[in-house]
Write an enzyme that holds these catalytic residues in place. Structure first.
Site, short mmCIF file in Angstrom:
data_model
loop_
_atom_site.label_atom_id
_atom_site.label_comp_id
_atom_site.label_asym_id
_atom_site.label_seq_id
_atom_site.Cartn_x
_atom_site.Cartn_y
_atom_site.Cartn_z
CE LYS A 48 71.42 -3.73 -49.58
NZ LYS A 48 72.82 -4.08 -50.48
CB THR A 52 70.73 -8.39 -56.27
OG1 THR A 52 72.46 -7.21 -55.30
CG2 THR A 52 72.87 -9.17 -56.73
CG HIS A 111 69.30 1.97 -56.19
ND1 HIS A 111 68.19 0.91 -56.34
CD2 HIS A 111 70.23 1.93 -56.39
CE1 HIS A 111 68.91 -0.23 -56.45
NE2 HIS A 111 70.60 0.65 -55.85
CE1 TYR A 198 64.50 -9.72 -51.17
CE2 TYR A 198 63.98 -10.33 -48.89
CZ TYR A 198 64.55 -10.15 -49.92
OH TYR A 198 66.59 -11.40 -49.31
NE ARG A 266 71.78 -8.76 -43.97
CZ ARG A 266 70.96 -8.67 -42.84
NH1 ARG A 266 71.85 -9.72 -41.45
NH2 ARG A 266 69.44 -9.05 -42.76
CE LYS A 267 69.60 -13.70 -40.29
NZ LYS A 267 69.18 -13.46 -38.87
P1 A3P Z 1 69.54 -8.55 -46.68
O1 A3P Z 1 70.91 -7.81 -46.58
O2 A3P Z 1 68.80 -8.42 -45.79
O3 A3P Z 1 70.26 -10.43 -46.20
P2 A3P Z 1 69.72 -5.20 -52.73
O4 A3P Z 1 69.83 -6.35 -54.11
O5 A3P Z 1 68.77 -4.04 -53.82
O6 A3P Z 1 70.73 -4.92 -52.73
O7 A3P Z 1 69.46 -5.99 -51.74
C1 A3P Z 1 70.44 -6.98 -50.84
C2 A3P Z 1 69.18 -7.43 -50.68
O8 A3P Z 1 68.49 -8.66 -50.99
C3 A3P Z 1 70.06 -8.79 -49.22
O9 A3P Z 1 69.29 -8.76 -47.83
C4 A3P Z 1 70.31 -9.64 -50.03
O10 A3P Z 1 70.33 -10.30 -48.88
C5 A3P Z 1 69.08 -9.73 -50.25
N1 A3P Z 1 69.11 -10.88 -51.73
C6 A3P Z 1 70.42 -11.13 -52.75
N2 A3P Z 1 70.18 -12.31 -53.46
C7 A3P Z 1 68.89 -12.50 -53.00
C8 A3P Z 1 68.62 -13.51 -53.87
N3 A3P Z 1 68.67 -14.22 -54.32
N4 A3P Z 1 66.99 -14.05 -52.62
C9 A3P Z 1 67.09 -12.99 -51.97
N5 A3P Z 1 67.47 -12.63 -51.38
C10 A3P Z 1 68.35 -11.56 -51.94
#
Ligand code: A3P
Length: 302
Positions: A48, A52, A111, A198, A266-267
């Site tokens: 998180k 991604t 991870h 991030y 998500r956000k």
């Molecule tokens: P939020 O839940 O705060 O929105 P991971 O990929 O490590 O699982 O992390 C997921 C987090 O990265 C989520 O944060 C997701 O919305 C955000 N995320 C995914 N793709 C993204 C992108 N292209 N740019 C910015 N944030 C992104």
């Protein structure tokens, strides 16, 4: 190995980190048998924290010659997790033979903390194999993790997950120790370990895409810069673009197969913790992190 049951997961303490129980055996195999190639790049993260996004950015950067027309790019048809294999899951499932079949240069993700990576990756004698890590404000990580876990456990209380994070007992936690393993490695061996944040990526994505490209041995040429190649990667991988793609709205991916793809978008902002935590909770987590990071140079790092 010590055990805990937290937020729907069975965890085991292995070499200082809480691993999902069903990852422990695979991690041992990963540590013993993984055979890196000199041009491999492993993308590492705490869950998180931008996995991604980092996968999309690295994949788009590495494949930019193969898809000069942006409309043809596979990221428009495939979720980033379907473009880059997830080592922890591959080893947990005994699927490591798949890795040998991948063409070079391989991009993979994990991870695992740096100290749990195979000696074949971290050892001084190894030439090549690089690791790019992305970290995130732990407060936003908790919020993101809570929303993610709630897709499976709708009644998970935020306060309960927060306590687990503060105790360090969540998957691949404690998060601060995870971050520090990569921070120290990046200070000791900057040619081999790249440390990204991030929040920095959000502020100036292009700047860090250039760093990533250079680190992976694929810097953008001046001709590419003039043609807007960096901006094209940034745009293709932007949150709005990825979240809006049909492929990312439905189904689940090979890696992280238990979760729907839309749960990864998500956000996509910094600071959403203000909408979930009391000021006391935020101060408590900040203090733990500040204590752990004190004297390491990480807090002051640009
Ligand atoms: P939020 O839940 O705060 O929105 P991971 O990929 O490590 O699982 O992390 C997921 C987090 O990265 C989520 O944060 C997701 O919305 C955000 N995320 C995914 N793709 C993204 C992108 N292209 N740019 C910015 N944030 C992104």
């Amino acid at each position: 190995l010590p055990r805990k049951h937290q937020a729907g997961l069975e965890l085991r303490l292995y070499q200082g980190f809480w691993l999902p129980d069903n990852w422990v055996a695979g991690t041992v195999v990963f540590q013993r048998r993984f055979a890196p190639r000199p041009d491999d790049v492993i993308l590492a993260s705490y869950p998180k924290c931008g996995t991604t996004w980092l996968k999309a950015l690295a994949f788009a950067t590495m494949t930019r010659d193969a898809y000069p027309a942006p409309a043809q790019h596979p990221l428009l048809r495939l979720n980033p997790h379907d473009c880059i294999p997830f080592l922890d899951e591959i080893f947990a499932d005994g699927q490591e033979a798949k890795l040998e079949k991948l063409p070079s240069p391989r991009l993979m993700n994990t991870h695992m903390p740096y100290t749990l990576l195979p000696e074949s990756v971290t050892g001084a004698a190894v030439a090549g194999c690089k690791v790019a890590y992305v970290c995130r404000d732990p407060k936003d990580m908790v919020v993101s993790l809570w929303h993610f876990l709630r897709r499976r456990q709708p009644d998970l209380p935020f306060a309960e997950l927060f306590e687990h994070v503060c105790d360090g007992a969540v998957a691949v936690g404690p998060i601060w120790d995870h971050v520090l393993t990569y921070w120290h490695a990046s200070v000791a061996r900057p040619d081999r370990v790249l440390f990204l944040k991030y929040e920095d990526l959000l502020l100036d994505t292009g700047k860090h895409v250039r760093r990533l490209a250079e680190f992976m041995g694929r810097p953008f040429s001046s001709a590419e810069e003039s043609a807007g190649a960096v901006e094209a990667v940034v745009e293709l991988c932007s949150f709005e673009k990825m979240k809006g793609l049909e492929v990312n709205k439905k189904g689940s991916s090979g890696a992280y197969h238990a979760m729907p793809r839309d749960a990864f978008f998500r956000k996509g902002v910094a600071g959403d913790w203000v909408n979930h935590m009391t000021p006391e909770m935020a101060t408590r987590l900040d203090e733990v992190v500040r204590d752990k990071f004190r004297g390491t140079g990480l807090l002051a790092a640009p």
